[in-house]
Design an enzyme around this catalytic site. Sequence first.
Site, short mmCIF file in Angstrom:
data_model
loop_
_atom_site.label_atom_id
_atom_site.label_comp_id
_atom_site.label_asym_id
_atom_site.label_seq_id
_atom_site.Cartn_x
_atom_site.Cartn_y
_atom_site.Cartn_z
N HIS A 302 0.49 1.61 16.16
CA HIS A 302 1.06 0.28 16.40
C HIS A 302 0.11 -0.52 17.27
O HIS A 302 -0.53 0.03 18.17
CB HIS A 302 2.42 0.40 17.11
CG HIS A 302 3.23 -0.86 17.04
ND1 HIS A 302 3.05 -1.90 17.92
CD2 HIS A 302 4.21 -1.24 16.18
CE1 HIS A 302 3.90 -2.87 17.60
NE2 HIS A 302 4.60 -2.50 16.56
N ASP A 359 8.68 1.66 11.32
CA ASP A 359 8.70 1.56 9.86
C ASP A 359 8.72 2.91 9.19
O ASP A 359 9.18 3.04 8.05
CB ASP A 359 7.48 0.76 9.38
CG ASP A 359 7.62 -0.70 9.73
OD1 ASP A 359 8.73 -1.22 9.60
OD2 ASP A 359 6.63 -1.30 10.16
N1 ACO Z 1 -3.91 6.42 10.07
C1 ACO Z 1 -5.12 6.92 10.41
N2 ACO Z 1 -5.89 6.44 11.41
C2 ACO Z 1 -5.40 5.41 12.10
C3 ACO Z 1 -4.15 4.84 11.82
C4 ACO Z 1 -3.38 5.39 10.76
N3 ACO Z 1 -2.18 4.90 10.45
N4 ACO Z 1 -3.91 3.82 12.66
C5 ACO Z 1 -4.97 3.74 13.45
N5 ACO Z 1 -5.89 4.70 13.12
C6 ACO Z 1 -7.14 4.99 13.82
C7 ACO Z 1 -8.20 3.96 13.53
O1 ACO Z 1 -9.00 4.32 12.43
C8 ACO Z 1 -8.98 3.95 14.81
O2 ACO Z 1 -9.80 5.10 14.85
P1 ACO Z 1 -11.23 5.06 15.61
O3 ACO Z 1 -10.90 4.77 17.05
O4 ACO Z 1 -11.81 6.40 15.36
O5 ACO Z 1 -12.01 3.95 14.94
C9 ACO Z 1 -7.90 4.15 15.89
O6 ACO Z 1 -6.86 4.88 15.22
C10 ACO Z 1 -7.33 2.84 16.45
O7 ACO Z 1 -6.89 2.05 15.36
P2 ACO Z 1 -6.88 0.46 15.32
O8 ACO Z 1 -6.93 0.01 13.90
O9 ACO Z 1 -7.90 -0.07 16.26
O10 ACO Z 1 -5.46 0.16 15.92
P3 ACO Z 1 -4.72 -1.23 15.84
O11 ACO Z 1 -3.89 -1.30 17.05
O12 ACO Z 1 -5.65 -2.34 15.56
O13 ACO Z 1 -3.81 -1.07 14.53
C11 ACO Z 1 -1.97 -0.65 13.14
C12 ACO Z 1 -2.46 -0.86 14.58
C13 ACO Z 1 -2.38 -1.86 12.27
C14 ACO Z 1 -0.44 -0.58 13.16
C15 ACO Z 1 -2.57 0.63 12.58
O14 ACO Z 1 -2.18 1.72 13.39
C16 ACO Z 1 -2.19 0.88 11.13
O15 ACO Z 1 -2.84 0.37 10.22
N6 ACO Z 1 -1.06 1.64 10.89
C17 ACO Z 1 -0.59 1.85 9.55
C18 ACO Z 1 0.22 0.62 9.08
C19 ACO Z 1 1.59 0.53 9.73
O16 ACO Z 1 2.32 1.51 9.84
N7 ACO Z 1 1.96 -0.70 10.14
C20 ACO Z 1 3.26 -0.96 10.75
C21 ACO Z 1 3.16 -1.28 12.19
S1 ACO Z 1 4.77 -1.42 12.93
C22 ACO Z 1 5.30 -2.96 12.55
O17 ACO Z 1 4.58 -3.84 12.20
C23 ACO Z 1 6.81 -3.27 12.67
#
Ligand code: ACO
Length: 424
Positions: A302, A359
């Site tokens: 998140h 979610d």
């Molecule tokens: N699966 C695998 N790896 C992940 C995931 C995931 N779901 N989410 C983050 N990571 C990794 C990234 O690759 C990154 O790795 P690194 O540091 O080695 O490069 C690290 O974790 C940090 O990720 P960011 O993308 O920088 O985190 P950010 O805060 O920008 O993204 C987000 C948050 C968009 C929710 C992300 O976790 C994601 O895409 N999750 C899946 C989609 C999802 O479930 N969205 C719903 C959110 S809840 C809502 O909106 C009500």
Amino acid sequence: METAKLELNGETYELPITVGSEGEIGIDIRALRGQTGAITLDSGYGNTGSCTSSITFINGEKGILRYRGYSIEDLAATSSFPEVSYLLIYGRLPTQVELDEFNHKLTYHSLIHEDIKHFFEGYPQKAPPMSVLSTIVASLTAYYPVPDDLAGQEKNIIRLMSKLKTIAAFAYKKSIGQPFMYPRNDLGFAGDFLHMMNAVPTEAYEVPPLFEKTLDLLLILHADHEQNCSTSTVRMVGSSNANLFASISAGIHALSGPLHGGANVAVIDMLERIRADGGNLQKYIGMAKDKNSGFRLMGFGHRVYKNFDPRANVIKTVSDRVLNEMGIDDPLLDIAKELERIALEDDYFVERKLFPNVDFYSGILYRAMGIPTDMFTVMFAIGRLPGWIAQWLEMRNDPKKRIYRPRQIYVGEGLRALPPIEER
Ligand code: ACO
């Protein structure tokens, strides 16, 4: 700490500080351009406070979510969705008499104008339900007068709160080719929605109390989340003094995007994909860890919550019990549980603080209640409505309100001569 200092082109400027009631610090840049000629640049608004607000407090590091000062855990344990809606919209908890009156109003305004039913006939059967929802909400302006004064908005707030679920259920019935089921005045908010979704004229249908309670809880958990994309949209549209229906319709459109309200759908799509591929969970965990795969575990991680999502914690504590009581036997649920178990023990997810978000679980519970996947985002919209209304009202009641009008840094061409068409 009273001011922040900014050095620009050899000059020092003092910028006032606003401190929130939970110690949050905002550097007030309202006079910045007038003083310095410069603006701030913050694409995606990750560091921009667009308003002060007394509705919802989030601390993503500590996993805190509060509506009007009350913790989401307490509200989820003891409140109902109408009570939480009252709290968000009117700014305080209702007395029993006020709550009864509010419930009565929500019940007795749930019919939509008969002419609006003809709208549904014009849509193709497979029309996306979010698109139907938002266009019919926009059309309410044509049926219910929009008063000039804010005091006169009360009736439209009640209308919208009570009619949105009717519009949503009619959109679903249209999509499966069944007759519309009218709202029932003897049912509560969540129960009435489930009745309109699931009942058919030829059979008696009793809303399962467990489904009603579970849906009520899910709606509470989605009721507000401060200045997210759809809420900011509602405020922005409303800042031009556009009416409530127009502003909320725009918010529904914003919510429909897969980066916002659509993630609960993506979770189920992912689980279905894993199942169709033989259920090899290690393969998908490996893909999620491989940056070149383009695959992420949907429903994990998140942007704001970096330790845990308090809404997911609430759902998680009830979901096992609820699913057992429902007697659900769904292979996707087994895949989800196993995926969660493996991910939470895996160093990659532990180190990055990636845990299931709201979610991940909400999609599973909606599915268990028989709500089809393409209605999940509609469920989110019904839950978020009181938050949108509260934020719209707060913005409109702000004596210092100005139309939302961000600036930009122009990076296009400088002035150039307009060539004749034969020279282009
Ligand atoms: N699966 C695998 N790896 C992940 C995931 C995931 N779901 N989410 C983050 N990571 C990794 C990234 O690759 C990154 O790795 P690194 O540091 O080695 O490069 C690290 O974790 C940090 O990720 P960011 O993308 O920088 O985190 P950010 O805060 O920008 O993204 C987000 C948050 C968009 C929710 C992300 O976790 C994601 O895409 N999750 C899946 C989609 C999802 O479930 N969205 C719903 C959110 S809840 C809502 O909106 C009500």
